[in-house]
Write a protein that holds these residues in place. Structure first.
Motif, PDB file in Angstrom:
ATOM      1  N   ASP A  11       0.728  -1.120   0.178  1.00 23.04           N
ATOM      2  CA  ASP A  11      -0.137   0.032  -0.085  1.00 23.04           C
ATOM      3  C   ASP A  11       0.865   1.072   0.013  1.00 23.04           C
ATOM      4  OD1 ASP A  11      -2.549  -1.034  -0.321  1.00 23.04           O
ATOM      5  OD2 ASP A  11      -2.479  -1.122   2.011  1.00 23.04           O
ATOM      6  N   ASP A  12       1.844   1.125   0.829  1.00 23.74           N
ATOM      7  CA  ASP A  12       2.950   2.486   0.941  1.00 23.74           C
ATOM      8  C   ASP A  12       3.601   2.482  -0.559  1.00 23.74           C
ATOM      9  OD1 ASP A  12       2.235   2.791   3.513  1.00 23.74           O
ATOM     10  OD2 ASP A  12       4.083   1.976   4.112  1.00 23.74           O
ATOM     11  N   LEU A  13       3.895   1.628  -1.202  1.00 25.10           N
ATOM     12  CA  LEU A  13       4.461   1.602  -2.690  1.00 25.10           C
ATOM     13  C   LEU A  13       3.701   2.220  -3.505  1.00 25.10           C
ATOM     14  CD1 LEU A  13       6.577  -1.478  -2.530  1.00 25.10           C
ATOM     15  CD2 LEU A  13       7.471   0.869  -2.603  1.00 25.10           C
ATOM     16  N   TRP A  14       2.469   1.557  -3.677  1.00 23.84           N
ATOM     17  CA  TRP A  14       1.350   2.066  -4.186  1.00 23.84           C
ATOM     18  C   TRP A  14       0.824   3.512  -4.139  1.00 23.84           C
ATOM     19  CZ3 TRP A  14      -3.704   3.565  -2.899  1.00 23.84           C
ATOM     20  CH2 TRP A  14      -4.556   3.815  -3.887  1.00 23.84           C
ATOM     21  N   ARG A  15       0.662   3.900  -2.977  1.00 26.95           N
ATOM     22  CA  ARG A  15       0.603   5.341  -2.699  1.00 26.95           C
ATOM     23  C   ARG A  15       1.615   6.036  -2.990  1.00 26.95           C
ATOM     24  NH1 ARG A  15      -2.101   3.615   1.552  1.00 26.95           N
ATOM     25  NH2 ARG A  15      -0.296   3.414   3.129  1.00 26.95           N
ATOM     26  N   TRP A  16       2.896   5.812  -3.215  1.00 30.76           N
ATOM     27  CA  TRP A  16       4.116   6.698  -3.481  1.00 30.76           C
ATOM     28  C   TRP A  16       3.977   6.456  -5.072  1.00 30.76           C
ATOM     29  CZ3 TRP A  16       8.367   5.140  -6.319  1.00 30.76           C
ATOM     30  CH2 TRP A  16       9.535   6.204  -6.263  1.00 30.76           C
ATOM     31  N   ARG A  23       3.247   9.679 -10.372  1.00 37.62           N
ATOM     32  CA  ARG A  23       3.010   8.937 -11.642  1.00 37.62           C
ATOM     33  C   ARG A  23       3.060  10.107 -12.698  1.00 37.62           C
ATOM     34  NH1 ARG A  23      -3.190   7.456 -10.985  1.00 37.62           N
ATOM     35  NH2 ARG A  23      -3.823   9.620 -10.851  1.00 37.62           N
ATOM     36  N   ALA A  24       3.744   9.648 -13.836  1.00 40.50           N
ATOM     37  CA  ALA A  24       3.795  10.242 -15.025  1.00 40.50           C
ATOM     38  C   ALA A  24       2.605  10.352 -15.943  1.00 40.50           C
ATOM     39  CB  ALA A  24       5.134  10.097 -15.721  1.00 40.50           C
ATOM     40  N   HIS A  25       1.726   9.236 -15.741  1.00 45.85           N
ATOM     41  CA  HIS A  25       0.563   9.031 -16.417  1.00 45.85           C
ATOM     42  C   HIS A  25      -0.561   8.329 -15.661  1.00 45.85           C
ATOM     43  CE1 HIS A  25       2.792   9.342 -20.252  1.00 45.85           C
ATOM     44  NE2 HIS A  25       3.757   8.667 -19.620  1.00 45.85           N
ATOM     45  N   GLY A  26      -1.863   8.944 -15.955  1.00 48.17           N
ATOM     46  CA  GLY A  26      -2.740   8.623 -14.963  1.00 48.17           C
ATOM     47  C   GLY A  26      -3.876   7.950 -15.856  1.00 48.17           C
ATOM     48  N   ARG A  67      -2.835  -4.260  -6.640  1.00 47.25           N
ATOM     49  CA  ARG A  67      -3.344  -3.300  -5.717  1.00 47.25           C
ATOM     50  C   ARG A  67      -3.727  -1.996  -6.638  1.00 47.25           C
ATOM     51  NH1 ARG A  67      -5.585   0.217  -3.764  1.00 47.25           N
ATOM     52  NH2 ARG A  67      -5.498   1.515  -2.006  1.00 47.25           N
ATOM     53  N   THR A  68      -3.370  -1.578  -7.773  1.00 49.98           N
ATOM     54  CA  THR A  68      -3.805  -0.427  -8.666  1.00 49.98           C
ATOM     55  C   THR A  68      -5.135  -1.044  -9.159  1.00 49.98           C
ATOM     56  OG1 THR A  68      -1.525   0.076  -9.172  1.00 49.98           O
ATOM     57  CG2 THR A  68      -3.171   0.861 -10.668  1.00 49.98           C
ATOM     58  N   LEU A  69      -5.208  -2.223  -9.414  1.00 50.03           N
ATOM     59  CA  LEU A  69      -6.649  -2.630  -9.977  1.00 50.03           C
ATOM     60  C   LEU A  69      -7.697  -2.734  -8.870  1.00 50.03           C
ATOM     61  CD1 LEU A  69      -5.458  -5.644 -12.092  1.00 50.03           C
ATOM     62  CD2 LEU A  69      -6.540  -3.458 -12.824  1.00 50.03           C
TER      63      LEU A  69
END
Length: 118
Positions: A19-24, A29-32, A90-92
């Motif tokens: 979760d920490d890595l996902w938030r970071w 992020r360069a693209h959304g 986790r992004t999905l």
């Protein structure tokens, strides 16, 4: 203050770390949106390629280069694959932990849970 991660500063729970890595990653992020999601999933292919490169280097399969990497390098690259896959999951979905647990349960049941192979 050092940016080095020590065992005492790293979260002990796998999913807290993911979760920490996902938030970071989300904050940097360069693209959304859809493009960012697809790129995050494609990152997995890059990491798998690095595993292959490490195996080739550890086994000395490139006669021009010889043995250039160790099995510890392969382990590290495999860890990168796992982390990248979990962050992509986790992004999905915010329910990544449950999705993985349910899927692992199904895989376990149809293999280990089915008893010995005759």
């Amino acid at each position: 203050m050092s940016d080095q991660v020590t065992p005492t500063t790293l979260p002990t729970d796998l999913w807290t770390s993911i979760d920490d890595l996902w938030r970071w990653l989300d904050a940097n992020r360069a693209h959304g949106d859809r493009e960012g999601l697809l790129l995050r999933i494609l990152k997995l292919s890059e990491e798998v390629g690095e595993v292959a490169q490490a195996v080739i280097g550890a086994t000395g399969q490139n006669p021009r280069k010889g043995t250039t990497q160790t099995w510890e390098d392969v382990q590290s690259e495999l860890c990168d694959v796992v982390i990248t896959a979990l962050v992509a999951l986790r992004t999905l979905t915010p329910d990544a932990r449950e999705v993985l647990a349910e899927h692992l349960g199904r895989v376990w049941e149809r293999s280990v849970g089915s008893g010995p192979v005759s």
